[in-house]
Design a protein around this motif. Structure first.
Motif, PDB file in Angstrom:
ATOM      1  N   ASN A  52       0.529  -0.876  -0.310  1.00  0.00           N
ATOM      2  CA  ASN A  52       0.259   0.151  -0.140  1.00  0.00           C
ATOM      3  C   ASN A  52       0.666   1.728  -0.362  1.00  0.00           C
ATOM      4  O   ASN A  52       0.459   2.256   0.640  1.00  0.00           O
ATOM      5  CB  ASN A  52      -0.832   0.011   1.298  1.00  0.00           C
ATOM      6  CG  ASN A  52      -1.684   0.870   0.953  1.00  0.00           C
ATOM      7  OD1 ASN A  52      -2.042   1.504  -0.014  1.00  0.00           O
ATOM      8  ND2 ASN A  52      -2.916   0.976   2.567  1.00  0.00           N
ATOM      9  N   VAL A  53       1.682   1.358  -0.875  1.00  0.00           N
ATOM     10  CA  VAL A  53       2.961   2.332  -1.340  1.00  0.00           C
ATOM     11  C   VAL A  53       3.120   2.949  -2.501  1.00  0.00           C
ATOM     12  O   VAL A  53       2.194   1.873  -3.772  1.00  0.00           O
ATOM     13  CB  VAL A  53       4.531   1.419  -0.773  1.00  0.00           C
ATOM     14  CG1 VAL A  53       5.254   3.064  -1.098  1.00  0.00           C
ATOM     15  CG2 VAL A  53       4.339   1.417   1.346  1.00  0.00           C
ATOM     16  N   GLN A  54       2.369   4.359  -2.184  1.00  0.00           N
ATOM     17  CA  GLN A  54       1.964   5.119  -4.113  1.00  0.00           C
ATOM     18  C   GLN A  54       3.955   4.502  -3.989  1.00  0.00           C
ATOM     19  O   GLN A  54       4.404   5.252  -3.271  1.00  0.00           O
ATOM     20  CB  GLN A  54       1.973   6.489  -4.231  1.00  0.00           C
ATOM     21  CG  GLN A  54       0.083   6.264  -3.321  1.00  0.00           C
ATOM     22  CD  GLN A  54      -0.387   7.064  -3.428  1.00  0.00           C
ATOM     23  OE1 GLN A  54      -0.204   8.421  -4.054  1.00  0.00           O
ATOM     24  NE2 GLN A  54      -1.933   7.723  -3.155  1.00  0.00           N
ATOM     25  N   PRO A  55       4.021   4.535  -5.550  1.00  0.00           N
ATOM     26  CA  PRO A  55       5.311   4.496  -6.461  1.00  0.00           C
ATOM     27  C   PRO A  55       5.492   5.683  -6.855  1.00  0.00           C
ATOM     28  O   PRO A  55       3.962   7.035  -6.898  1.00  0.00           O
ATOM     29  CB  PRO A  55       5.065   3.774  -7.240  1.00  0.00           C
ATOM     30  CG  PRO A  55       3.458   3.475  -7.885  1.00  0.00           C
ATOM     31  CD  PRO A  55       2.871   3.393  -6.458  1.00  0.00           C
ATOM     32  N   LYS A  56       5.898   6.215  -7.099  1.00  0.00           N
ATOM     33  CA  LYS A  56       6.858   7.557  -7.165  1.00  0.00           C
ATOM     34  C   LYS A  56       6.663   7.114  -8.778  1.00  0.00           C
ATOM     35  O   LYS A  56       7.589   7.195  -9.675  1.00  0.00           O
ATOM     36  CB  LYS A  56       8.341   7.754  -6.874  1.00  0.00           C
ATOM     37  CG  LYS A  56       8.950   8.030  -5.214  1.00  0.00           C
ATOM     38  CD  LYS A  56       8.390   9.008  -4.417  1.00  0.00           C
ATOM     39  CE  LYS A  56       9.386   8.801  -3.234  1.00  0.00           C
ATOM     40  NZ  LYS A  56       8.062   8.640  -1.934  1.00  0.00           N
ATOM     41  N   LEU A  57       6.090   8.030  -9.492  1.00  0.00           N
ATOM     42  CA  LEU A  57       5.880   7.964 -10.902  1.00  0.00           C
ATOM     43  C   LEU A  57       5.328   9.014 -11.237  1.00  0.00           C
ATOM     44  O   LEU A  57       5.067   9.757 -12.660  1.00  0.00           O
ATOM     45  CB  LEU A  57       4.685   7.284 -11.192  1.00  0.00           C
ATOM     46  CG  LEU A  57       3.970   5.470 -10.657  1.00  0.00           C
ATOM     47  CD1 LEU A  57       2.701   5.482 -11.553  1.00  0.00           C
ATOM     48  CD2 LEU A  57       5.487   4.533 -11.757  1.00  0.00           C
ATOM     49  N   GLY A  58       6.011  10.867 -10.586  1.00  0.00           N
ATOM     50  CA  GLY A  58       6.371  11.931 -11.327  1.00  0.00           C
ATOM     51  C   GLY A  58       5.251  12.761 -10.304  1.00  0.00           C
ATOM     52  O   GLY A  58       4.526  12.249  -9.942  1.00  0.00           O
ATOM     53  N   ALA A  59       5.872  14.000 -10.324  1.00  0.00           N
ATOM     54  CA  ALA A  59       4.653  14.440  -9.489  1.00  0.00           C
ATOM     55  C   ALA A  59       3.767  15.664 -11.109  1.00  0.00           C
ATOM     56  O   ALA A  59       4.021  17.063 -11.101  1.00  0.00           O
ATOM     57  CB  ALA A  59       5.917  15.942  -9.018  1.00  0.00           C
ATOM     58  N   ASN A  60       3.311  14.764 -11.288  1.00  0.00           N
ATOM     59  CA  ASN A  60       1.979  15.315 -12.453  1.00  0.00           C
ATOM     60  C   ASN A  60       0.763  14.630 -12.275  1.00  0.00           C
ATOM     61  O   ASN A  60       0.434  13.738 -11.143  1.00  0.00           O
ATOM     62  CB  ASN A  60       2.567  15.342 -13.569  1.00  0.00           C
ATOM     63  CG  ASN A  60       2.739  14.505 -14.077  1.00  0.00           C
ATOM     64  OD1 ASN A  60       1.847  13.040 -13.790  1.00  0.00           O
ATOM     65  ND2 ASN A  60       3.922  13.678 -14.185  1.00  0.00           N
ATOM     66  N   PRO A  61      -0.593  15.345 -12.507  1.00  0.00           N
ATOM     67  CA  PRO A  61      -1.759  14.579 -11.684  1.00  0.00           C
ATOM     68  C   PRO A  61      -1.595  13.494 -12.284  1.00  0.00           C
ATOM     69  O   PRO A  61      -2.170  12.538 -11.960  1.00  0.00           O
ATOM     70  CB  PRO A  61      -2.338  15.659 -12.856  1.00  0.00           C
ATOM     71  CG  PRO A  61      -1.688  16.773 -12.604  1.00  0.00           C
ATOM     72  CD  PRO A  61      -0.368  16.617 -12.883  1.00  0.00           C
ATOM     73  N   VAL A  62      -1.250  12.860 -13.785  1.00  0.00           N
ATOM     74  CA  VAL A  62      -1.263  11.653 -13.842  1.00  0.00           C
ATOM     75  C   VAL A  62      -0.322  11.005 -13.363  1.00  0.00           C
ATOM     76  O   VAL A  62      -1.176   9.831 -13.259  1.00  0.00           O
ATOM     77  CB  VAL A  62      -1.147  11.608 -16.156  1.00  0.00           C
ATOM     78  CG1 VAL A  62      -1.220  10.009 -16.111  1.00  0.00           C
ATOM     79  CG2 VAL A  62      -1.818  12.911 -16.664  1.00  0.00           C
ATOM     80  N   GLY A  63       0.485  10.999 -13.380  1.00  0.00           N
ATOM     81  CA  GLY A  63       1.916  10.194 -12.050  1.00  0.00           C
ATOM     82  C   GLY A  63       0.889  10.274 -10.805  1.00  0.00           C
ATOM     83  O   GLY A  63       1.124   8.499 -10.367  1.00  0.00           O
ATOM     84  N   THR A  64       0.409  10.827 -10.889  1.00  0.00           N
ATOM     85  CA  THR A  64       0.115  11.272  -9.157  1.00  0.00           C
ATOM     86  C   THR A  64      -1.068   9.913  -9.074  1.00  0.00           C
ATOM     87  O   THR A  64      -1.485   9.356  -8.287  1.00  0.00           O
ATOM     88  CB  THR A  64      -0.636  12.189  -8.242  1.00  0.00           C
ATOM     89  OG1 THR A  64       0.354  13.391  -8.458  1.00  0.00           O
ATOM     90  CG2 THR A  64      -0.951  11.807  -7.182  1.00  0.00           C
TER      91      THR A  64
END
Length: 121
Positions: A52-64
């Motif tokens: 239950n850890v959110q991967p780091k996919l970028g600091a943008n709305p889509v990545g979040t």
């Protein structure tokens, strides 16, 4: 999966009502495997918080949004990996209880039969 659950519930119900008896030796072999599977599922459930850890996919709305969805799929939502494990654990418990009841039924029937035979002699 629904048919398997229905079959397990029917078996459990019949065992609980004393309608099923099963050879204890054969059932204990299966029971051992059921308990081993249940233990493995319990180990996975203890570790589910790590999923239950959110991967780091970028600091943008889509990545979040993708990161949140990934974490929810792993643990949290109704169709998550965690929920699938909980469902599997529940199946294991039902089958385990049914096998134990069926073993007890068999042993009771055998004891009653032996007692009846002794009285006839």
């Amino acid at each position: 999966m629904a048919k398997t659950l229905a079959d397990a519930e029917a078996f459990a119900r019949a065992a609980a009502e004393g309608q099923i008896g099963i050879d204890p030796d054969a059932a204990r072999t299966v029971l051992s495997k059921i308990r081993a599977g249940k233990d493995e599922v319990e180990d996975l459930l203890r570790a589910v918080d790590e999923l239950n850890v959110q991967p780091k996919l970028g600091a943008n709305p889509v990545g979040t949004a993708m990161a949140r969805k990934s974490a929810n799929r792993a643990a949290g939502s109704e169709d998550s990996y965690e929920q699938a494990l909980r469902n599997l654990h529940a199946h294991y418990e039902k089958v385990e209880r049914a096998l134990v009841a069926a073993i007890e039924n068999y042993e009771e029937m055998e004891a009653a039969g032996a007692e009846s035979f002794r009285r006839q002699m």
